[in-house]
Design an enzyme around this catalytic site. Structure first.
Site, PDB file in Angstrom:
ATOM      1  N   TYR A 138       0.928  -1.230  -0.092  1.00 21.13           N
ATOM      2  CA  TYR A 138      -0.104   0.179   0.133  1.00 21.13           C
ATOM      3  C   TYR A 138       0.858   1.146   0.149  1.00 21.13           C
ATOM      4  O   TYR A 138       1.562   1.506   1.051  1.00 21.13           O
ATOM      5  CB  TYR A 138      -0.837  -0.072   1.169  1.00 21.13           C
ATOM      6  CG  TYR A 138      -2.114   0.722   1.363  1.00 21.13           C
ATOM      7  CD1 TYR A 138      -2.461   1.900   0.327  1.00 21.13           C
ATOM      8  CD2 TYR A 138      -2.880   0.895   2.458  1.00 21.13           C
ATOM      9  CE1 TYR A 138      -3.573   2.418   0.428  1.00 21.13           C
ATOM     10  CE2 TYR A 138      -4.150   1.574   2.420  1.00 21.13           C
ATOM     11  CZ  TYR A 138      -4.208   2.469   1.626  1.00 21.13           C
ATOM     12  OH  TYR A 138      -5.513   3.416   1.611  1.00 21.13           O
ATOM     13  N   LYS A 163      -1.319  -1.198  -4.335  1.00 20.68           N
ATOM     14  CA  LYS A 163      -2.304  -0.216  -4.119  1.00 20.68           C
ATOM     15  C   LYS A 163      -1.986   1.230  -3.727  1.00 20.68           C
ATOM     16  O   LYS A 163      -1.266   1.338  -2.968  1.00 20.68           O
ATOM     17  CB  LYS A 163      -3.241  -0.693  -2.954  1.00 20.68           C
ATOM     18  CG  LYS A 163      -4.464   0.062  -2.518  1.00 20.68           C
ATOM     19  CD  LYS A 163      -5.293  -0.682  -1.332  1.00 20.68           C
ATOM     20  CE  LYS A 163      -6.483   0.008  -1.137  1.00 20.68           C
ATOM     21  NZ  LYS A 163      -6.498   1.069  -0.346  1.00 20.68           N
TER      22      LYS A 163
HETATM   23  O1  LIG Z   1      -7.611   0.549   3.846  1.00 21.25           O
HETATM   24  C1  LIG Z   1      -8.538   0.662   3.303  1.00 21.25           C
HETATM   25  O2  LIG Z   1      -9.673   0.618   4.066  1.00 21.25           O
HETATM   26  C2  LIG Z   1      -8.958   1.348   2.115  1.00 21.25           C
HETATM   27  O3  LIG Z   1      -8.178   1.774   1.413  1.00 21.25           O
HETATM   28  C3  LIG Z   1     -10.207   1.101   1.499  1.00 21.25           C
HETATM   29  C4  LIG Z   1     -11.122   2.446   1.455  1.00 21.25           C
HETATM   30  O4  LIG Z   1     -12.438   2.541   1.082  1.00 21.25           O
HETATM   31  C5  LIG Z   1     -10.161   3.763   0.651  1.00 21.25           C
HETATM   32  O5  LIG Z   1     -10.223   3.105  -0.657  1.00 21.25           O
HETATM   33  C6  LIG Z   1     -11.005   4.955   0.755  1.00 21.25           C
HETATM   34  O6  LIG Z   1     -10.654   5.690   1.835  1.00 21.25           O
HETATM   35  O7  LIG Z   1     -12.236   5.188   0.252  1.00 21.25           O
END
Ligand SMILES: O=C([O-])C(=O)C[C@H](O)[C@@H](O)C(=O)[O-]
Length: 309
Positions: A138, A163
């Site tokens: 990430y 990601k």
């Molecule tokens: O770690 C996480 O929960 C995410 O990255 C998912 C979230 O939904 C992210 O995409 C966002 O903040 O919209």
């Protein structure tokens, strides 16, 4: 675990963690959350990540969440967990994920401290090598890999994807052009639907979807319109749903999580608005704004199954 070295692809589900009035995890609400995502065709379940309040879970709660997510999903789509922070705790969580049959994990940034690229490489390497599960790296906050470090990390077969939660497309182009299809590229920006039109041409074909926790069919329509090049539908969904929700989301810190819970409550899912510190609940005024947007959105883009407001 499917044991496939393949990254999840499509729209990725990030459940929240519902809490009851005593502040404990409400398992029925979580099971409903995961089933709702699966019924609506989400292509993977990412449990105990940012939207699952990873930062605020005890070790015991974490283990229970992984166990529940794997059993409810029951092999229908891959299950990924969140791991990260303190390295030894991250490794412990990676091992818990392996023990309960998850397919992989999303490696979140190290806790607080900033590191040089060599240090970040060692951080990721230690976690990647701790199990045979798939790993997704990430890019976020204090953990942004540049090309050299990422090139070394993709030599580990466990690494299946990156990601991006940073939005530096100069860097993204450098990474995708050089590393190409060896790994998958996931758009993990805040409310990723907003930026998806920019990411698709770079090779990011999948995204994490916060709004899919309550209006998954609209995220799906948006994605399909994008893939078909149907600009009119893309523009309509931007104007009617995505941009208005994103404007509310930017009003307060922590709305990445609490606005999802509000949306779920508004559409009638059995989830309360309770969150854990430092996240705060959605303010009354913002809740009502979201409710008005969703009312109109559900009239114009009705789900297959009726949701009443
Ligand atoms: O770690 C996480 O929960 C995410 O990255 C998912 C979230 O939904 C992210 O995409 C966002 O903040 O919209």
């Amino acid at each position: 675990m499917s044991n496939q070295r393949q990254a999840p692809s499509g729209i990725l589900g990030f459940p929240i963690v519902p809490f009851n009035e005593n502040g404990n995890i409400e398992e029925k609400g979580l099971i409903r959350n995961i089933e709702f995502l699966l019924d609506n065709g989400l292509e993977a379940i990412f449990i105990a990540c940012g939207s699952g309040e990873f930062h605020a879970l005890s070790r015991k709660e974490y283990e229970r969440l992984v166990e529940l997510a794997v059993s409810v999903t029951d092999g229908r789509v891959p299950v990924y967990t969140g791991v990260g922070g303190n390295v030894s705790e991250a490794i412990e969580k990676a091992q818990i994920s392996e023990k309960h049959g998850a397919d992989g994990y999303l490696i979140l940034p190290p806790y607080l401290i900033e590191g040089e690229q060599e240090g970040l490489y060692e951080y990721y390497k230690a976690i990647i090598q701790s199990t045979e599960l798939n790993a997704i790296l990430y890019q976020r906050a204090n953990a942004v890999l540049q090309l050299d470090a990422l090139q070394k990390l993709v030599e580990f077969p466990q690494v299946v994807a990156v990601k991006d939660g940073v939005g530096n497309n100069d860097l993204n182009i450098e990474l995708t052009q050089t590393i190409g299809n060896r790994i998958a590229w996931l758009n993990g920006m805040p409310m990723a639907e907003v930026t998806m039109p920019v990411y698709i041409p770079l090779g990011f074909n999948s995204y994490s979807s916060a709004i899919s926790n309550y209006i998954p069919h609209i995220s799906r329509q948006f994605y399909e319109a994008l893939l078909k090049g149907d600009k009119q539908s893309v523009n309509n969904i931007y104007e009617d749903v995505i941009l208005p929700i994103n404007r509310i989301r930017k009003k307060r810190k922590g709305y990445a999580v609490s606005l999802i819970k509000a949306g779920m409550e508004i559409v009638g899912l059995p989830v309360s608005r309770a969150v854990r510190p430092p996240i705060v609940e959605v303010e009354h005024e913002h809740y009502n704004e979201l409710k008005a947007i969703l009312k109109k959105a559900l009239e114009k883009y009705p789900p297959n199954k009726k949701v009443s407001l």
